[in-house]
Write an enzyme that holds these catalytic residues in place. Structure first.
Site, PDB file in Angstrom:
ATOM      1  N   ASP A  22      -2.614 -18.108   0.105  1.00 55.55           N
ATOM      2  CA  ASP A  22      -3.538 -18.951  -0.734  1.00 55.55           C
ATOM      3  C   ASP A  22      -4.213 -19.825   0.126  1.00 55.55           C
ATOM      4  O   ASP A  22      -5.327 -20.179   0.178  1.00 55.55           O
ATOM      5  CB  ASP A  22      -3.186 -19.451  -1.865  1.00 55.55           C
ATOM      6  CG  ASP A  22      -1.636 -20.282  -1.995  1.00 55.55           C
ATOM      7  OD1 ASP A  22      -0.971 -19.931  -0.771  1.00 55.55           O
ATOM      8  OD2 ASP A  22      -1.330 -20.664  -2.789  1.00 55.55           O
ATOM      9  N   LYS A  44       3.578 -15.115   1.753  1.00 58.25           N
ATOM     10  CA  LYS A  44       3.693 -15.913   0.553  1.00 58.25           C
ATOM     11  C   LYS A  44       5.264 -16.075   0.569  1.00 58.25           C
ATOM     12  O   LYS A  44       5.917 -15.753  -0.453  1.00 58.25           O
ATOM     13  CB  LYS A  44       3.348 -14.867  -0.495  1.00 58.25           C
ATOM     14  CG  LYS A  44       3.272 -15.764  -1.991  1.00 58.25           C
ATOM     15  CD  LYS A  44       1.862 -16.757  -1.898  1.00 58.25           C
ATOM     16  CE  LYS A  44       2.203 -17.463  -3.238  1.00 58.25           C
ATOM     17  NZ  LYS A  44       1.306 -18.715  -3.261  1.00 58.25           N
ATOM     18  N   ASP A  75     -11.951  -9.271   5.038  1.00 53.84           N
ATOM     19  CA  ASP A  75     -13.371  -9.616   4.526  1.00 53.84           C
ATOM     20  C   ASP A  75     -13.603 -11.037   4.345  1.00 53.84           C
ATOM     21  O   ASP A  75     -14.792 -10.986   4.758  1.00 53.84           O
ATOM     22  CB  ASP A  75     -13.128  -8.874   3.077  1.00 53.84           C
ATOM     23  CG  ASP A  75     -13.211  -7.331   2.839  1.00 53.84           C
ATOM     24  OD1 ASP A  75     -13.104  -6.776   3.904  1.00 53.84           O
ATOM     25  OD2 ASP A  75     -13.865  -6.999   1.806  1.00 53.84           O
ATOM     26  N   TYR A  96       0.815  -1.156   0.120  1.00 56.66           N
ATOM     27  CA  TYR A  96       0.106  -0.067   0.095  1.00 56.66           C
ATOM     28  C   TYR A  96       0.830   1.210   0.067  1.00 56.66           C
ATOM     29  O   TYR A  96       0.393   2.280  -0.442  1.00 56.66           O
ATOM     30  CB  TYR A  96      -1.048   0.056   1.396  1.00 56.66           C
ATOM     31  CG  TYR A  96      -2.329  -0.900   1.100  1.00 56.66           C
ATOM     32  CD1 TYR A  96      -2.265  -2.042   0.693  1.00 56.66           C
ATOM     33  CD2 TYR A  96      -3.401  -0.063   1.519  1.00 56.66           C
ATOM     34  CE1 TYR A  96      -3.567  -2.592   0.594  1.00 56.66           C
ATOM     35  CE2 TYR A  96      -4.430  -0.818   1.250  1.00 56.66           C
ATOM     36  CZ  TYR A  96      -4.725  -2.100   0.822  1.00 56.66           C
ATOM     37  OH  TYR A  96      -6.026  -2.636   1.059  1.00 56.66           O
ATOM     38  N   ASP A 105      -6.051  -7.113   4.142  1.00 59.26           N
ATOM     39  CA  ASP A 105      -7.058  -6.348   3.551  1.00 59.26           C
ATOM     40  C   ASP A 105      -8.170  -7.586   3.192  1.00 59.26           C
ATOM     41  O   ASP A 105      -9.336  -7.667   3.342  1.00 59.26           O
ATOM     42  CB  ASP A 105      -6.566  -5.695   2.391  1.00 59.26           C
ATOM     43  CG  ASP A 105      -7.915  -4.859   1.767  1.00 59.26           C
ATOM     44  OD1 ASP A 105      -8.865  -4.351   2.458  1.00 59.26           O
ATOM     45  OD2 ASP A 105      -7.951  -5.003   0.615  1.00 59.26           O
TER      46      ASP A 105
END
Ligand code: IPM
Ligand code: MG
Length: 360
Positions: free
Chosen positions: A226, A194, A254, A143, A250
């Site tokens: 993942d 990751k 959700d 970001y 982020d």
């Protein structure tokens, strides 16, 4: 003796002002019951700020926030501002607020309330008892990393660039918050990265692993992002506390939120090393239902409770608000996003009034 607090309110856009009004009523009621005085100051952010001042985070807003004990934010954004250049977009205002107050730690609880199990799209046995805390790094990673931008290449193409980067100290400070959070919960911390592909994630994993030595009472595990996304949907009860970087957090927050049936129920806290925190619902500004008295104010109200608990050290007042939310749900009140058979559908205002009755 009355304790008094200076709170900056950032109602923002869309349903923001409607749900904020309910949270303010709730805070005032609890305040009068528990000898807490709230002095509210409303400031502009997001699209509302763009319309008034041309910028999504006016200097005056940041100043007001910095001078307050805590900041209660509703939501920002809407179709109206989607076409503006990036520096003028509502989201840029929110990112500027996070950076300006150095709010590097974002706590996003996803707890399923027994009354709402059937509102989840997953089976009862999968979600019953889910209680997860996502600790998302909030002021670094892709970001904020440099270089960023859309550049022209030598062959006349455009090339969009963002940079995912973390330093040792950025990882360590969010890691500490996560281990301490896990200590106060079930003592299980899952770090998500990751590292099989990204160097930045390898450093993340190394630093988090090294920190674990200071927290022998916390069981640390690691997952690739993942796999973490898959496990969250497959068997969410395996998770207690999750720590991850800005972008992965982020997305995963959700997904975790949706396990609970409605993103309209979940609060969050964004905290720095010192200074005021920002407390806000996980959901967005829902421009499609703005101004129609349809919004669910409960995430906003629960964000006010989080503010009392984490920011103002008023756990008893926070308990009272959370209890009132449980009461109205037990009474069968539901906004449309969590509506179920045999329940009483209400709008934002009626839900707020039910909360005030529950508090009385
Ligand atoms: C969130 C939101 C923001 C983010 C947007 C609105 C900038 O999705 O708080 O999760 O990406 O952080
Ligand atoms: Mg998000």
């Amino acid at each position: 003796m009355t304790s008094s607090f200076h709170i900056t309110l950032l109602p923002g856009d869309g349903i923001g002002p409607e749900i904020m009004a309910m949270a303010v009523d709730v805070l005032n009621t609890v305040g009068s019951q528990m000898d807490l005085a709230f002095e509210f100051e409303t400031a502009l952010i997001g699209g509302a700020a763009i319309d008034e001042t041309g910028e999504p985070l006016p200097e005056a807003t940041l100043k007001t926030c910095k001078a307050s004990d805590a900041v209660l934010l509703a939501a920002i954004g809407g179709y109206k501002w989607d076409g503006l250049p990036r520096h003028q977009r509502p989201e840029t205002g929110l990112l500027g607020l996070r950076a300006g107050l150095e709010l590097f730690a974002n706590l996003r609880p996803a707890t399923i309330l027994p009354q709402l199990i059937d509102a989840s799209s997953l089976k009862r046995e999968v979600v019953e008892g889910v209680d997860i805390m996502v600790v998302r790094e909030l002021t670094g990673g892709i970001y904020f990393g440099a270089p960023k931008g859309i550049f022209a290449t030598e062959t006349g193409q455009q090339r969009g660039v963002n940079t995912m980067a973390y330093t040792d100290s950025e990882i360590d400070r969010i890691g500490k918050v996560a281990f301490e959070t896990a200590q106060k919960r079930k003592g299980q911390l899952c770090s998500v990265d990751k590292a099989n592909v990204l160097e930045v994630s390898q450093l993340w994993r190394d630093r988090i692993t090294a920190l674990a030595a200071d927290y022998p009472d916390v069981a640390l595990s690691h997952l690739y992002v993942d796999n973490a996304a898959m496990q969250l949907i497959r068997w969410p009860k395996q998770f207690d506390t999750i720590v991850t970087g800005n972008l992965f957090g982020d997305i995963l927050s959700d997904a975790a939120a949706m396990l609970t049936g409605s993103i309209g129920m979940l609060p969050s806290a964004s905290l720095g090393a010192s200074g005021p925190g920002v407390y806000e619902p996980v959901h967005g500004s829902a421009p499609d239902i703005a101004g129609q008295d349809k919004a669910n104010p409960l995430a906003q109200v629960l964000s006010a409770a989080m503010m009392l608990r984490y920011g103002l050290e008023q756990p008893a007042a926070a308990d009272r608000i959370e209890q009132a939310v449980t009461t109205v749900l037990d009474q069968g009140y539901r906004t449309s996003d969590i509506m179920a058979e045999n329940m009483t559908q209400v709008g934002c205002k009626a839900m707020g009034e039910a909360l005030l009755r529950a508090l009385a």
